[in-house]
Design a protein around this motif. Structure first.
Motif, PDB file in Angstrom:
ATOM      1  N   LEU A 162       0.826  -1.205   0.000  1.00 46.76           N
ATOM      2  CA  LEU A 162       0.000   0.000   0.000  1.00 46.76           C
ATOM      3  C   LEU A 162       0.866   1.263   0.000  1.00 46.76           C
ATOM      4  CD1 LEU A 162      -2.827  -1.222   2.361  1.00 46.76           C
ATOM      5  CD2 LEU A 162      -3.060  -0.623  -0.046  1.00 46.76           C
ATOM      6  N   GLY A 163       2.158   1.063  -0.235  1.00 46.08           N
ATOM      7  CA  GLY A 163       3.025   2.207  -0.472  1.00 46.08           C
ATOM      8  C   GLY A 163       3.704   2.771   0.756  1.00 46.08           C
TER       9      GLY A 163
ATOM     10  N   THR B  34      -0.197 -18.231  -5.890  1.00 43.89           N
ATOM     11  CA  THR B  34      -0.036 -17.205  -4.862  1.00 43.89           C
ATOM     12  C   THR B  34       1.380 -16.629  -4.900  1.00 43.89           C
ATOM     13  OG1 THR B  34      -1.680 -18.215  -3.438  1.00 43.89           O
ATOM     14  CG2 THR B  34      -0.083 -16.802  -2.368  1.00 43.89           C
ATOM     15  N   SER B  35       2.362 -17.506  -5.076  1.00 43.72           N
ATOM     16  CA  SER B  35       3.752 -17.034  -5.138  1.00 43.72           C
ATOM     17  C   SER B  35       3.939 -16.082  -6.309  1.00 43.72           C
ATOM     18  CB  SER B  35       4.708 -18.217  -5.282  1.00 43.72           C
ATOM     19  OG  SER B  35       4.620 -19.058  -4.155  1.00 43.72           O
ATOM     20  N   LEU B  36       3.304 -16.390  -7.424  1.00 46.64           N
ATOM     21  CA  LEU B  36       3.423 -15.518  -8.598  1.00 46.64           C
ATOM     22  C   LEU B  36       2.872 -14.119  -8.282  1.00 46.64           C
ATOM     23  CD1 LEU B  36       3.999 -14.996 -11.576  1.00 46.64           C
ATOM     24  CD2 LEU B  36       1.733 -15.901 -12.105  1.00 46.64           C
ATOM     25  N   LEU B  37       1.688 -14.082  -7.663  1.00 48.88           N
ATOM     26  CA  LEU B  37       1.100 -12.773  -7.327  1.00 48.88           C
ATOM     27  C   LEU B  37       2.008 -12.006  -6.373  1.00 48.88           C
ATOM     28  CD1 LEU B  37      -2.756 -13.083  -6.825  1.00 48.88           C
ATOM     29  CD2 LEU B  37      -1.444 -12.502  -8.850  1.00 48.88           C
ATOM     30  N   LYS B  38       2.529 -12.715  -5.353  1.00 51.50           N
ATOM     31  CA  LYS B  38       3.411 -12.042  -4.393  1.00 51.50           C
ATOM     32  C   LYS B  38       4.647 -11.512  -5.088  1.00 51.50           C
ATOM     33  CE  LYS B  38       2.138 -13.865   0.025  1.00 51.50           C
ATOM     34  NZ  LYS B  38       2.532 -14.609   1.225  1.00 51.50           N
ATOM     35  N   ALA B  39       5.153 -12.271  -6.061  1.00 52.34           N
ATOM     36  CA  ALA B  39       6.346 -11.824  -6.792  1.00 52.34           C
ATOM     37  C   ALA B  39       6.032 -10.555  -7.566  1.00 52.34           C
ATOM     38  CB  ALA B  39       6.826 -12.927  -7.723  1.00 52.34           C
ATOM     39  N   ILE B  40       4.856 -10.512  -8.197  1.00 54.28           N
ATOM     40  CA  ILE B  40       4.492  -9.317  -8.963  1.00 54.28           C
ATOM     41  C   ILE B  40       4.335  -8.114  -8.019  1.00 54.28           C
ATOM     42  CG2 ILE B  40       2.769  -8.282 -10.503  1.00 54.28           C
ATOM     43  CD1 ILE B  40       2.136 -11.133 -11.477  1.00 54.28           C
ATOM     44  N   ALA B  41       3.848  -8.397  -6.808  1.00 47.88           N
ATOM     45  CA  ALA B  41       3.691  -7.320  -5.829  1.00 47.88           C
ATOM     46  C   ALA B  41       5.026  -6.951  -5.180  1.00 47.88           C
ATOM     47  CB  ALA B  41       2.689  -7.738  -4.751  1.00 47.88           C
ATOM     48  N   GLY B  48      11.761 -10.334 -13.459  1.00 51.65           N
ATOM     49  CA  GLY B  48      10.686 -10.196 -14.425  1.00 51.65           C
ATOM     50  C   GLY B  48      10.200  -8.777 -14.613  1.00 51.65           C
ATOM     51  N   GLU B  49       9.379  -8.640 -15.634  1.00 51.77           N
ATOM     52  CA  GLU B  49       8.776  -7.358 -15.974  1.00 51.77           C
ATOM     53  C   GLU B  49       7.273  -7.464 -15.804  1.00 51.77           C
ATOM     54  OE1 GLU B  49      10.286  -4.655 -16.590  1.00 51.77           O
ATOM     55  OE2 GLU B  49      12.309  -5.404 -16.825  1.00 51.77           O
ATOM     56  N   PRO B  50       6.556  -6.432 -15.453  1.00 49.96           N
ATOM     57  CA  PRO B  50       7.067  -5.095 -15.142  1.00 49.96           C
ATOM     58  C   PRO B  50       7.622  -5.009 -13.717  1.00 49.96           C
ATOM     59  CG  PRO B  50       4.705  -5.148 -14.926  1.00 49.96           C
ATOM     60  CD  PRO B  50       5.111  -6.516 -15.387  1.00 49.96           C
ATOM     61  N   TYR B  51       8.124  -3.856 -13.354  1.00 50.83           N
ATOM     62  CA  TYR B  51       8.587  -3.506 -12.000  1.00 50.83           C
ATOM     63  C   TYR B  51       9.853  -4.249 -11.585  1.00 50.83           C
ATOM     64  CZ  TYR B  51       3.543  -2.653 -12.120  1.00 50.83           C
ATOM     65  OH  TYR B  51       2.280  -2.312 -12.494  1.00 50.83           O
ATOM     66  N   ARG B  52      10.680  -4.631 -12.531  1.00 52.74           N
ATOM     67  CA  ARG B  52      11.895  -5.367 -12.180  1.00 52.74           C
ATOM     68  C   ARG B  52      12.708  -4.620 -11.132  1.00 52.74           C
ATOM     69  NH1 ARG B  52      15.044  -9.036 -15.155  1.00 52.74           N
ATOM     70  NH2 ARG B  52      13.713  -8.687 -16.938  1.00 52.74           N
ATOM     71  N   GLY B  53      12.980  -5.332 -10.029  1.00 51.43           N
ATOM     72  CA  GLY B  53      13.849  -4.773  -9.001  1.00 51.43           C
ATOM     73  C   GLY B  53      13.239  -3.706  -8.100  1.00 51.43           C
ATOM     74  N   GLN B  57       6.902  -1.241  -1.908  1.00 49.96           N
ATOM     75  CA  GLN B  57       6.225   0.024  -1.631  1.00 49.96           C
ATOM     76  C   GLN B  57       6.272   0.991  -2.813  1.00 49.96           C
ATOM     77  OE1 GLN B  57       8.751  -1.398  -0.010  1.00 49.96           O
ATOM     78  NE2 GLN B  57       9.995   0.044   1.156  1.00 49.96           N
ATOM     79  N   ARG B  58       7.098   0.667  -3.846  1.00 47.01           N
ATOM     80  CA  ARG B  58       7.150   1.526  -5.041  1.00 47.01           C
ATOM     81  C   ARG B  58       6.262   0.996  -6.170  1.00 47.01           C
ATOM     82  NH1 ARG B  58       8.237   4.281  -2.360  1.00 47.01           N
ATOM     83  NH2 ARG B  58      10.137   4.993  -1.340  1.00 47.01           N
ATOM     84  N   ARG B  59       5.785  -0.240  -6.044  1.00 45.41           N
ATOM     85  CA  ARG B  59       5.064  -0.837  -7.173  1.00 45.41           C
ATOM     86  C   ARG B  59       3.599  -0.389  -7.174  1.00 45.41           C
ATOM     87  NH1 ARG B  59       7.558  -6.685  -8.518  1.00 45.41           N
ATOM     88  NH2 ARG B  59       9.687  -6.207  -7.881  1.00 45.41           N
TER      89      ARG B  59
END
Lengths: 254, 337
Positions: A162-163, B34-41, B48-53, B57-59
């Motif tokens: 949530l940032g 679930t792991s995939l979603l957590k990784a994207i978050a 991976g893309e998007p948001y690599r690295g 809190q920035r995503r």
């Protein structure tokens, strides 16, 4: 009796009586007709309460990050750190006092150094607070750590998504959710600090706090001089833990 | 939005898929959804893309875990206000979000006084407060009351469509994918198929996909001929007519998938023109809700689900019958040669 656990409830009642019997005995043993305080009693109460109030924020301020780190940190050899926290707890207070004397005493490496900048850690107020911190901090850290561990990590993760920064998540989620355990830790640290005797005896015999004064009263004037101060001790030691216990069960103490 | 993620821990997962509108990723339990979603978050280490690295809190994602993860010590509006900037008018902004989702009346309640569907809305409002560009939902129906589950879920889908936020929902319940704009199937910790629900349900790419999609009859055969858009497939001495796939050619080994509810029982000789008719013996007949589940053996074994709208009188184990299957309900998929 309600509930239908006759064995458990009768044993429970017996244990309860066993536990409170000494307190009941105090009420009978106190010589109410000659109830009086002797010289130095109130000074001892002041010393105990005032310095415990100094020690407690220090314990909370520095113990909380450590407790948090122990709860959430993922480093190798963590058991070593856990053992290190337990060490002062497992060491008999008297022995710990001797260890502190050899470290912070005038002939100890740290003590000699501090003495040069004018900080004397034997029989001084700072020594008294130091003894209290050593006696109480491990209890706070261990209790607060368990409280932080009980906070679902998922909720902290959501706080991040949530940032919020990690410290904001800590203040907004972890700490309020762990408040029961953290409050219990503070209460425990408070009574440990007030009641510290073994360590204090070695490195901070002066100024007299309540425990040492009780000992001195017993030696110098006998039991009759002990009971009044003991009542006073309960009177100052118990309200804070009781209040923390009750208040933290309601929402929004922090 | 293109998602392309690789995880090593806790599971080795590779996932490439397109999220457009409300997208459902379906897969069996243990596939690592679930792991995939957590990784994207950003909550699990991954490439991976998007948001690599980027740290979590920035995503710009809104993540709703299973059970929604409301903060139990905060009132509903305080939950919603969580991601909103600390300034005056924060409560008003949170209430405005709640009004938008029709939950303004719940503002003062604590999460434990909310139903599953209400919690979901509060969690959605809270996620919207972060102004995300992608919404991630983990098993969005798991905490819902079974009786109202489908209704609550389809309302949620409508709500999200109205907001116009690309959403990736993962579930083990492929049935939910039917309501989505787009779906993907995960098997063997990879995405094996994606497309619109209509495309995917009608043409599973392999046996695993077919099983996930609820096909119970999976057979192996060889295409004998292709004539006029229909393929004739030989299966253990039986021939079935099927709609010919674009990739099909004579002599090709194929997998065959048939849904249980696409098999009807009739009498021999009375089948409609072009319909497959197989002589079978009913081995087992049992009630399944208002339908009948039938196991039938003949040259091939078939699992059949007879709805109550079909004539089920006298259907009993031991009887002989003719199974009728329309060619367009016989789905062919490629198998490894």
């Amino acid at each position: 009796m309600r509930g239908g656990f006759p064995v458990a409830s009768s044993v429970g009642l017996a244990v309860l009586l066993f536990l409170i019997a000494p307190f009941a005995a105090l009420a009978f043993a106190t010589g109410w007709r000659q109830f009086h305080f002797i010289s130095g009693d109130f000074a001892a109460v002041f010393v105990s309460v005032f310095y415990s109030l100094v020690a407690l924020p220090i314990i909370a301020l520095f113990g909380t990050p450590l407790a948090w780190w122990l709860a959430r940190g993922t480093l190798r050899g963590k058991w070593l750190i856990e053992a290190a926290v337990l060490l002062p707890l497992l060491t008999p207070p008297l022995a710990l006092g001797i260890l502190l004397a050899s470290l912070y005493g005038p002939y100890g490496p740290v003590g000699a150094l501090l003495e040069k900048v004018g900080l004397l850690l034997t029989n001084t107020a700072p020594a008294f607070v130091l003894a209290q911190i050593y006696g109480a901090m491990p209890y706070y850290v261990i209790t607060a750590r368990a409280a932080f561990e009980s906070v679902p990590r998922e909720l902290e993760d959501i706080g991040l998504t949530l940032g919020k920064e990690r410290w904001q998540v800590f203040l907004a989620i972890s700490l309020p959710m762990a408040r029961l355990g953290v409050a219990a830790g503070l209460a425990l640290a408070w009574v440990r600090a007030l009641g510290e005797f073994g360590i204090v005896l070695i490195i901070a015999y002066f100024p007299h706090g309540i425990p040492v004064k009780l000992w001195v009263n017993l030696e110098d004037s006998g039991l009759s001089a002990v009971y009044p101060l003991l009542w006073l001790f309960f009177l100052v030691a118990l309200p804070l833990p009781l209040w923390l216990g009750i208040a933290s069960r309601r929402r929004g103490i922090f | 939005m293109e998602i392309d993620y690789r995880l090593e821990r806790p599971l080795r997962i590779e996932a490439r898929l397109t999220v457009a509108g409300f997208t459902v990723l379906a897969g069996a339990s243990g596939e690592g959804k679930t792991s995939l979603l957590k990784a994207i978050a950003g909550l699990l280490p991954a490439e991976g893309e998007p948001y690599r690295g980027w740290p979590p809190q920035r995503r710009p994602v809104g993540y709703l875990p299973q059970g929604y993860g409301l903060f139990p010590h905060l009132r509903a509006w305080e939950n919603v206000a969580f991601a909103l900037p600390e300034r005056s008018g924060r409560r008003e902004a949170a209430l405005a979000l709640m009004v938008r989702l029709g939950i303004a009346g719940l503002a003062e309640r604590f999460p434990d006084a909310l139903s599953g569907g209400q919690q979901q809305r509060v969690a959605l409002a809270r996620a919207l407060g972060r102004a995300p560009e992608l919404l991630l939902l983990d098993e969005p129906t798991s905490a819902l009351d079974p009786a109202t589950r489908d209704a609550v879920f389809s309302e949620l889908v409508e709500e999200i469509r109205r907001i116009g936020l690309p959403t990736l929902a993962v579930t083990h319940d492929v049935h939910l994918a039917g309501m989505a704009d787009r779906m993907a199937l995960m098997a063997g910790r990879r995405i094996v198929q994606e497309g619109t629900p209509r495309e995917v349900f009608a043409a599973p790419v392999d046996g695993r996909a077919a099983r996930l999609l609820g096909y119970r009859n999976l057979l192996n055969g060889v295409i004998e001929t292709i004539v006029g858009g229909y393929a004739t497939v030989a299966i253990e001495g039986v021939r079935l007519r099927a709609s010919a796939p674009a990739w099909g050619e004579a002599g090709q080994r194929v997998g065959i998938a048939i849904r249980s509810e696409d098999v009807a029982l009739g009498s021999s000789g009375a089948e409609p023109e072009g319909c497959n008719a197989l002589a079978l013996r009913l081995v087992e007949v049992r009630e399944e809700g208002l339908s009948l589940r039938v196991a039938a053996h003949g040259s091939i074994a078939l699992d059949i689900l007879l709805p109550r709208s079909s004539p089920t009188d006298g259907v009993a184990a031991g009887m002989s019958a003719t199974a009728l299957i329309r060619p367009e309900h016989v789905h062919l998929f490629r198998v490894a040669e």
